[in-house]
Design an enzyme around this catalytic site. Structure first.
Site, short mmCIF file in Angstrom:
data_model
loop_
_atom_site.label_atom_id
_atom_site.label_comp_id
_atom_site.label_asym_id
_atom_site.label_seq_id
_atom_site.Cartn_x
_atom_site.Cartn_y
_atom_site.Cartn_z
N PHE A 49 8.06 -7.95 7.40
CA PHE A 49 6.71 -7.37 7.39
C PHE A 49 5.82 -8.31 6.57
CE2 PHE A 49 9.94 -4.05 7.47
CZ PHE A 49 9.61 -3.31 8.59
N ASN B 10 9.66 -7.11 16.07
CA ASN B 10 9.84 -5.84 15.37
C ASN B 10 10.91 -6.05 14.31
OD1 ASN B 10 10.82 -3.31 14.57
ND2 ASN B 10 10.22 -2.40 16.53
N ALA B 11 10.55 -5.81 13.07
CA ALA B 11 11.47 -6.12 11.97
C ALA B 11 12.76 -5.28 12.04
CB ALA B 11 10.78 -5.92 10.63
N ASP C 283 8.49 -5.16 3.05
CA ASP C 283 7.16 -4.64 2.69
C ASP C 283 6.51 -3.99 3.90
OD1 ASP C 283 4.79 -4.11 1.37
OD2 ASP C 283 4.00 -6.14 1.62
N CYS D 273 4.22 1.69 0.48
CA CYS D 273 2.79 1.80 0.22
C CYS D 273 2.28 3.18 0.63
CB CYS D 273 2.01 0.70 0.94
SG CYS D 273 2.19 0.71 2.71
N ASP E 1 7.05 -10.65 11.38
CA ASP E 1 5.98 -9.66 11.51
C ASP E 1 5.76 -9.41 12.99
OD1 ASP E 1 3.58 -8.61 9.40
OD2 ASP E 1 3.09 -8.49 11.54
N SER E 2 5.40 -8.18 13.34
CA SER E 2 5.22 -7.85 14.77
C SER E 2 3.84 -8.24 15.29
CB SER E 2 5.48 -6.36 14.99
OG SER E 2 4.61 -5.61 14.19
N1 SAH Z 1 3.84 -8.41 3.03
C1 SAH Z 1 2.44 -8.55 3.39
C2 SAH Z 1 1.77 -7.23 3.74
C3 SAH Z 1 2.49 -6.45 4.80
S1 SAH Z 1 1.55 -5.17 5.51
C4 SAH Z 1 1.71 -9.23 2.24
O1 SAH Z 1 2.27 -9.32 1.15
O2 SAH Z 1 0.58 -9.66 2.44
C5 SAH Z 1 2.62 -4.65 6.77
C6 SAH Z 1 2.80 -5.63 7.90
O3 SAH Z 1 3.83 -5.08 8.73
C7 SAH Z 1 1.61 -5.88 8.78
O4 SAH Z 1 1.34 -7.25 8.79
C8 SAH Z 1 2.05 -5.42 10.18
O5 SAH Z 1 1.63 -6.29 11.22
C9 SAH Z 1 3.55 -5.46 10.07
N2 SAH Z 1 4.33 -4.54 10.91
C10 SAH Z 1 4.08 -3.25 11.22
N3 SAH Z 1 5.09 -2.71 11.92
C11 SAH Z 1 6.02 -3.69 12.06
C12 SAH Z 1 7.32 -3.78 12.66
N4 SAH Z 1 7.86 -2.71 13.26
N5 SAH Z 1 7.98 -4.93 12.59
C13 SAH Z 1 7.45 -6.02 11.97
N6 SAH Z 1 6.24 -5.99 11.38
C14 SAH Z 1 5.54 -4.85 11.42
#
Ligand code: SAH
Length: 410
Positions: free
Chosen positions: A241, A291-292, A312, A352, A263-264
């Protein structure tokens, strides 16, 4: 609009006659402790006829003023208090609030070009969010009252900071609760909104108006650097993420051998690659637009090995009802992430969601550690960067909780 059973009379506009509402006796506690939200279900009596954005006073049954704030005719949160008293909400009042907020950032985050200047309830200015990206300002108004004051805020920000540009980024779902339309645009300055700004120790390219891009998550700015201090030279780091890859890139700058950002969102991955180039670490970063959950499952099946794993995710829950499902999601990524670490490996994890209090989050991580057969030592607790002030009386202001763990047995 006001629900049934409301007794209304009509008051004048003078401050002494400010529309006021009377809280049900057992509902005063939260407000007395310093929370700023008055729910529509918490009062029976409203005197005067406030409309969207009007100043209203909140009283207890004896008539004692508990505070005053701005009224929202459509939201379940009918009033957000701006003060425990009943001052005039004029330009001087808001200018003082803005100056107080800016002074706090100057004190807490000196020398940072990017910072959250006003953080809504955290700055006793509920409904107003202002981010600074160098000489640009991004403003969001999430309540009817603050939305009505938008032209004044533009004026005050210009007066205090002389920004090159002020951008409105009001494409926010929460505005629907207030009956406000989604809206974006440049309110002051040139039309172009693509900028490069330094967040932490890396430069990021952001388009302040692109609907697919969210600026940086400024609440993690200091945490990128805090986590980098746990990186050992030669580490292999996984940043799940990742958005713009803040954790991955700071880890690389701290000596990691390789960092993988997942990141997705395509825009996030493109941004991470661009930042890696600007930081001169692009040969050591690997990005996956995926997708993570799926990616972690595949990494687990392939028995990938990492030295530091960052999780995150976005908030999996918007309300109390979905917390159980969210906890299952948290547990799954923690089990998989932990299994990819050996003794000495580090897990950095965040939630969060203000619906997930720290003890519940910890319990879930521990349950995952049991499944993964890992014993954890807690090395550091993290919270939002200090430009996101926390008010203990307003639990929602303490939404970001993070932990750094080391695996001590496996
Ligand atoms: N770690 C980042 C903030 C992450 S915010 C930093 O420090 O700046 C959450 C992120 O998760 C977003 O960028 C969003 O695009 C991503 N996201 C949401 N669902 C997801 C999923 N299922 N798999 C991967 N990424 C995802």
């Amino acid at each position: 609009m006001h629900g049934s059973g409301l007794h209304r009379t009509y008051g004048g506009a003078a401050m002494a006659d400010r529309p006021h509402l009377t809280l049900i006796p057992r509902q005063t506690h939260r407000i007395e402790r310093g929370h700023s939200w008055v729910f529509r279900s918490e009062f029976t009596d409203i005197v005067g006829e406030p409309t969207d954005g009007d100043a209203v006073e909140v009283r207890d049954r004896r008539g004692v003023v508990l505070g005053s704030g701005l009224y929202s005719a459509n939201s379940q949160i009918a009033v957000r208090l701006l003060s425990r008293r009943s001052p005039a909400f004029d330009r001087d009042f808001f200018l003082a609030g803005l100056r107080r907020a800016i002074a706090l950032r100057d004190e807490r985050l000196p020398g940072r070009p990017c910072r959250r200047l006003v953080s809504s309830e955290g700055d006793q200015l509920p409904g107003l969010i202002v981010d600074q990206y160098g000489d640009r300002i991004v403003i969001q108004t999430t309540t009817a009252g603050m939305d009505r004051l938008l032209p004044m805020w533009v004026d005050l920000l210009r007066g205090e900071l002389s920004p090159v540009q002020i951008v409105e980024r009001n494409d926010l779902h929460v505005r629907r609760h207030e009956g406000l339309p989604e809206r974006v645009g440049v309110l002051h300055g040139p039309a172009g909104t693509r900028i490069t700004a330094r967040v932490g120790k890396v430069d990021v390219d952001i388009d302040l108006l692109d609907p697919h891009k969210t600026g940086a998550y400024l609440d993690q700015q200091l945490n990128h650097e805090a986590v980098a201090r746990w990186v050992r030279p030669g580490d292999r780091v996984l940043d799940c993420f990742s958005h713009l890859g803040g954790f991955a890139l700071h880890a690389l700058l701290a000596g990691a051998k390789e960092a993988i950002a997942v990141d997705s969102a395509e825009a996030s991955i493109a941004g991470a690659l661009r930042s890696a180039e600007l930081a001169g670490v692009s040969e050591r970063v690997v990005t996956h637009c995926a997708n993570a959950f799926d990616w972690l499952r595949a990494a687990d099946d392939a028995r990938e090995r990492f030295d530091l794993v960052v999780l995150d995710p976005p908030s999996f829950t918007r309300n109390k009802e979905s917390v159980a499902g969210a906890m299952r999601g948290y547990k799954e990524i923690h089990v998989r992430g932990l299994r990819r670490l050996e003794i000495g490996g580090r897990l950095v994890t965040f939630t969060c969601s203000h619906h997930v209090p720290a003890p519940l989050f910890l319990e879930t991580i521990l349950a995952a550690a049991v499944d993964a057969k890992r014993t954890l030592r807690l090395d550091e607790s993290l919270q939002a960067s200090p430009d996101h002030p926390v008010l203990p009386a307003i639990p929602e202001s303490e939404y970001l909780k993070g932990f750094v763990f080391t695996v001590v047995d496996a």
